[in-house]
Design a protein around this motif. Sequence first.
Motif, PDB file in Angstrom:
ATOM      1  N   TYR A 168      43.238 -46.143  20.586  1.00 11.23           N
ATOM      2  CA  TYR A 168      42.125 -45.235  21.382  1.00 11.23           C
ATOM      3  C   TYR A 168      40.897 -45.088  20.312  1.00 11.23           C
ATOM      4  O   TYR A 168      41.204 -44.946  19.258  1.00 11.23           O
ATOM      5  N   LYS A 169      39.776 -44.922  20.927  1.00  7.18           N
ATOM      6  CA  LYS A 169      38.588 -44.897  20.012  1.00  7.18           C
ATOM      7  C   LYS A 169      38.491 -43.710  19.175  1.00  7.18           C
ATOM      8  O   LYS A 169      39.097 -42.714  19.647  1.00  7.18           O
ATOM      9  N   ALA A 170      38.040 -43.520  18.342  1.00  6.24           N
ATOM     10  CA  ALA A 170      37.515 -42.446  17.176  1.00  6.24           C
ATOM     11  C   ALA A 170      36.463 -41.533  17.691  1.00  6.24           C
ATOM     12  O   ALA A 170      35.200 -41.580  17.336  1.00  6.24           O
ATOM     13  N   SER A 171      37.003 -40.869  18.770  1.00  4.20           N
ATOM     14  CA  SER A 171      35.747 -40.076  19.492  1.00  4.20           C
ATOM     15  C   SER A 171      35.212 -38.763  18.629  1.00  4.20           C
ATOM     16  O   SER A 171      34.353 -38.209  19.243  1.00  4.20           O
ATOM     17  N   SER A 172      36.180 -38.348  17.898  1.00  3.84           N
ATOM     18  CA  SER A 172      35.762 -36.955  17.188  1.00  3.84           C
ATOM     19  C   SER A 172      35.998 -37.210  15.778  1.00  3.84           C
ATOM     20  O   SER A 172      36.981 -37.587  15.146  1.00  3.84           O
ATOM     21  N   ILE A 173      34.758 -37.185  14.990  1.00  4.43           N
ATOM     22  CA  ILE A 173      34.481 -37.400  13.649  1.00  4.43           C
ATOM     23  C   ILE A 173      33.857 -36.060  13.104  1.00  4.43           C
ATOM     24  O   ILE A 173      32.915 -35.537  13.453  1.00  4.43           O
ATOM     25  N   ARG A 174      34.697 -35.217  12.391  1.00  8.31           N
ATOM     26  CA  ARG A 174      34.140 -33.869  11.957  1.00  8.31           C
ATOM     27  C   ARG A 174      34.284 -33.475  10.388  1.00  8.31           C
ATOM     28  O   ARG A 174      35.053 -34.022   9.888  1.00  8.31           O
ATOM     29  N   LEU A 175      33.297 -32.943   9.838  1.00 15.80           N
ATOM     30  CA  LEU A 175      33.366 -32.558   8.572  1.00 15.80           C
ATOM     31  C   LEU A 175      33.712 -31.127   8.433  1.00 15.80           C
ATOM     32  O   LEU A 175      33.645 -30.130   9.184  1.00 15.80           O
ATOM     33  N   SER A 176      34.428 -30.749   7.477  1.00 14.00           N
ATOM     34  CA  SER A 176      34.885 -29.238   7.093  1.00 14.00           C
ATOM     35  C   SER A 176      33.900 -28.491   7.123  1.00 14.00           C
ATOM     36  O   SER A 176      34.193 -27.055   7.518  1.00 14.00           O
ATOM     37  N   LYS A 177      32.661 -28.574   6.622  1.00 16.07           N
ATOM     38  CA  LYS A 177      31.739 -27.890   6.423  1.00 16.07           C
ATOM     39  C   LYS A 177      30.223 -28.640   6.588  1.00 16.07           C
ATOM     40  O   LYS A 177      30.275 -29.788   6.199  1.00 16.07           O
ATOM     41  N   THR A 178      29.389 -28.024   7.387  1.00 22.09           N
ATOM     42  CA  THR A 178      28.067 -28.850   7.470  1.00 22.09           C
ATOM     43  C   THR A 178      27.098 -27.996   6.863  1.00 22.09           C
ATOM     44  O   THR A 178      25.725 -28.627   6.709  1.00 22.09           O
ATOM     45  N   SER A 179      27.254 -26.874   6.097  1.00 24.20           N
ATOM     46  CA  SER A 179      26.178 -26.089   5.181  1.00 24.20           C
ATOM     47  C   SER A 179      26.925 -25.777   3.908  1.00 24.20           C
ATOM     48  O   SER A 179      27.736 -24.884   4.124  1.00 24.20           O
ATOM     49  N   TYR A 180      25.990 -25.858   3.056  1.00 25.81           N
ATOM     50  CA  TYR A 180      26.587 -25.161   1.603  1.00 25.81           C
ATOM     51  C   TYR A 180      25.149 -24.490   1.004  1.00 25.81           C
ATOM     52  O   TYR A 180      24.173 -24.601   1.428  1.00 25.81           O
ATOM     53  N   VAL A 181      25.667 -23.721   0.107  1.00 26.09           N
ATOM     54  CA  VAL A 181      24.736 -23.164  -0.731  1.00 26.09           C
ATOM     55  C   VAL A 181      24.519 -23.578  -2.232  1.00 26.09           C
ATOM     56  O   VAL A 181      25.639 -23.886  -2.732  1.00 26.09           O
ATOM     57  N   TYR A 182      23.526 -23.934  -2.649  1.00 23.66           N
ATOM     58  CA  TYR A 182      23.311 -24.694  -3.842  1.00 23.66           C
ATOM     59  C   TYR A 182      23.634 -23.851  -5.234  1.00 23.66           C
ATOM     60  O   TYR A 182      23.526 -22.567  -5.190  1.00 23.66           O
ATOM     61  N   ASN A 183      24.606 -24.606  -5.891  1.00 22.36           N
ATOM     62  CA  ASN A 183      25.117 -23.919  -6.863  1.00 22.36           C
ATOM     63  C   ASN A 183      25.076 -25.068  -8.143  1.00 22.36           C
ATOM     64  O   ASN A 183      25.717 -24.464  -9.309  1.00 22.36           O
ATOM     65  N   GLY A 184      24.651 -26.064  -7.942  1.00 17.81           N
ATOM     66  CA  GLY A 184      24.753 -27.205  -9.296  1.00 17.81           C
ATOM     67  C   GLY A 184      25.515 -28.026  -9.126  1.00 17.81           C
ATOM     68  O   GLY A 184      25.821 -28.889  -9.925  1.00 17.81           O
ATOM     69  N   LYS A 185      26.670 -27.835  -8.313  1.00 17.72           N
ATOM     70  CA  LYS A 185      27.977 -28.539  -8.266  1.00 17.72           C
ATOM     71  C   LYS A 185      27.892 -29.529  -7.052  1.00 17.72           C
ATOM     72  O   LYS A 185      27.429 -29.159  -6.056  1.00 17.72           O
ATOM     73  N   ALA A 186      28.735 -30.632  -7.278  1.00 12.70           N
ATOM     74  CA  ALA A 186      28.909 -31.586  -6.183  1.00 12.70           C
ATOM     75  C   ALA A 186      29.555 -30.737  -4.772  1.00 12.70           C
ATOM     76  O   ALA A 186      30.509 -30.237  -5.053  1.00 12.70           O
ATOM     77  N   LYS A 187      28.972 -31.025  -3.495  1.00 12.04           N
ATOM     78  CA  LYS A 187      29.513 -30.748  -2.344  1.00 12.04           C
ATOM     79  C   LYS A 187      30.263 -31.789  -1.603  1.00 12.04           C
ATOM     80  O   LYS A 187      29.342 -32.900  -1.312  1.00 12.04           O
ATOM     81  N   LYS A 188      31.379 -31.658  -1.248  1.00  8.56           N
ATOM     82  CA  LYS A 188      32.150 -32.955  -0.748  1.00  8.56           C
ATOM     83  C   LYS A 188      33.040 -32.503   0.460  1.00  8.56           C
ATOM     84  O   LYS A 188      33.944 -32.146   0.210  1.00  8.56           O
ATOM     85  N   PRO A 189      32.451 -32.160   1.500  1.00 10.71           N
ATOM     86  CA  PRO A 189      33.338 -31.720   2.593  1.00 10.71           C
ATOM     87  C   PRO A 189      34.376 -32.784   2.969  1.00 10.71           C
ATOM     88  O   PRO A 189      34.256 -33.987   3.106  1.00 10.71           O
ATOM     89  N   THR A 190      35.674 -32.547   3.644  1.00  2.00           N
ATOM     90  CA  THR A 190      36.597 -33.384   3.944  1.00  2.00           C
ATOM     91  C   THR A 190      36.550 -33.854   5.528  1.00  2.00           C
ATOM     92  O   THR A 190      35.645 -32.942   6.180  1.00  2.00           O
ATOM     93  N   VAL A 191      36.844 -34.929   5.769  1.00  2.00           N
ATOM     94  CA  VAL A 191      36.514 -35.641   7.168  1.00  2.00           C
ATOM     95  C   VAL A 191      37.731 -35.763   7.898  1.00  2.00           C
ATOM     96  O   VAL A 191      38.909 -36.217   7.290  1.00  2.00           O
ATOM     97  N   THR A 192      37.705 -35.432   9.110  1.00  2.95           N
ATOM     98  CA  THR A 192      38.873 -35.470   9.974  1.00  2.95           C
ATOM     99  C   THR A 192      38.377 -36.327  11.095  1.00  2.95           C
ATOM    100  O   THR A 192      37.610 -35.935  11.833  1.00  2.95           O
ATOM    101  N   VAL A 193      39.383 -37.305  11.534  1.00  2.44           N
ATOM    102  CA  VAL A 193      39.082 -38.256  12.405  1.00  2.44           C
ATOM    103  C   VAL A 193      40.024 -38.219  13.594  1.00  2.44           C
ATOM    104  O   VAL A 193      41.127 -38.293  13.307  1.00  2.44           O
TER     105      VAL A 193
END
Length: 407
Positions: free
Chosen positions: A75-100
């Motif tokens: 079955y096709k990968a119809s839902s691809i979501r990020l754990s967060k789509t908005s962050y606040v800057y603090n100088g550190k790398a932001k890496k939301p997790t991916v769920t397919v």
Amino acid sequence: MKNILSLLLSVLMLFCVTALTDISAFSQESDGYEYAEEHTHTYETVLEKATDKKNGSKVTKCTECGYVKSTATIYKASSIRLSKTSYVYNGKAKKPTVTVKDNKGNKIASGNYEVKYSSRKAVGQATVKIIFKNNYSGTVKKTYKINPKATSISKVTPISNGFTVKWKKKTTQTTGYQIQYATDGKFTKNKKTVTVSKKKTTSKTISKLEPDKKYYVRVRTYKTVKIDGKSTKLYSEWSNKKPVTTKTYSVSKNVLTVLGVKMSEYKIGNKYSSSYSAKVNGKYVYVGAKYCYGYACYIQYKLYGHCAHTEKNRFCTLSGSTNIKPSSSRLKKLITSAGVGAHIRTGTNRNGNNHSMVIVGITSKGFTVADANVDGTNRVDVRTYTWDSYLSSKWGQLGISYIKVHK
């Protein structure tokens, strides 16, 4: 009869034996016929990879005869979501997790895709790339934003027909600020937004508002970034709101402002000695008297473009204010009715010891006036009275000669 039956039975048996002999020899080439041998299948699985747009499949079938042993849908990968789509800057790398997930709602194993991130620290739009493999093919990009850090309001000060708001400076990953104010705490009524484009600026004066009106104020930061080749502003969260009630007058650097109009020619604390004229917008205009009366007419000129001395038809005497010594309750009623900008002349006898002043502020507890020569030294001043303290003052004891109001 028996002989005939025996003969028929013999013929029938001979026919059956011949038929069986033909079937058993099916794979042999004789008599012009083709005969099949016993077959063993050779299977192969064919993979058609799924994408995020269409289903794929796995089909297992014989490579020789085409017999299909099994079929499975990917079955096709119809839902691809990020754990967060908005962050606040603090100088550190932001890496939301991916769920397919596929279009049946089942989670697709992470072994079927690879995740790569870009632009993970600075304020702006970051990208995560999902590269499919194994049972899936194709690449999908998802974006998320890193917004600037918020600021907070330090102080809101009411002024004449406005307010001054101060906030904490945020210079890292910030372009400027926005100030928003409204007449309700939900920021839906009479809402206005003002942009401050310099990140080192920490205060802004808002003017030309309604006097004696409650407003709510909040501030946020913003940074201008490039997204898809276009300049875009990314905003922080709003600060906590602060209420402020505008004033009808204010004094800043000894300059009196009434209803948003600056009385810049005569500063508070300085002496006023011009006789029979007042300086308005760089020019002297005739006001009919010096000291307190002239200063009162000067304020009228600034507020209305004319004064009661030179254009009497534009002003009138407030009903019930002529030659009286009012009580505290009556004084409150008269002043409130007269409003800001009204000219009070003291003394029930106009030929006696009189004094002029202009109302610049009114509250439930009392009122504020601007006057000159109140102490006999030609000094320009602003004084606030309660209803009772005015009546017990030197000028209050003289009573009121009249209160002039602008029509």
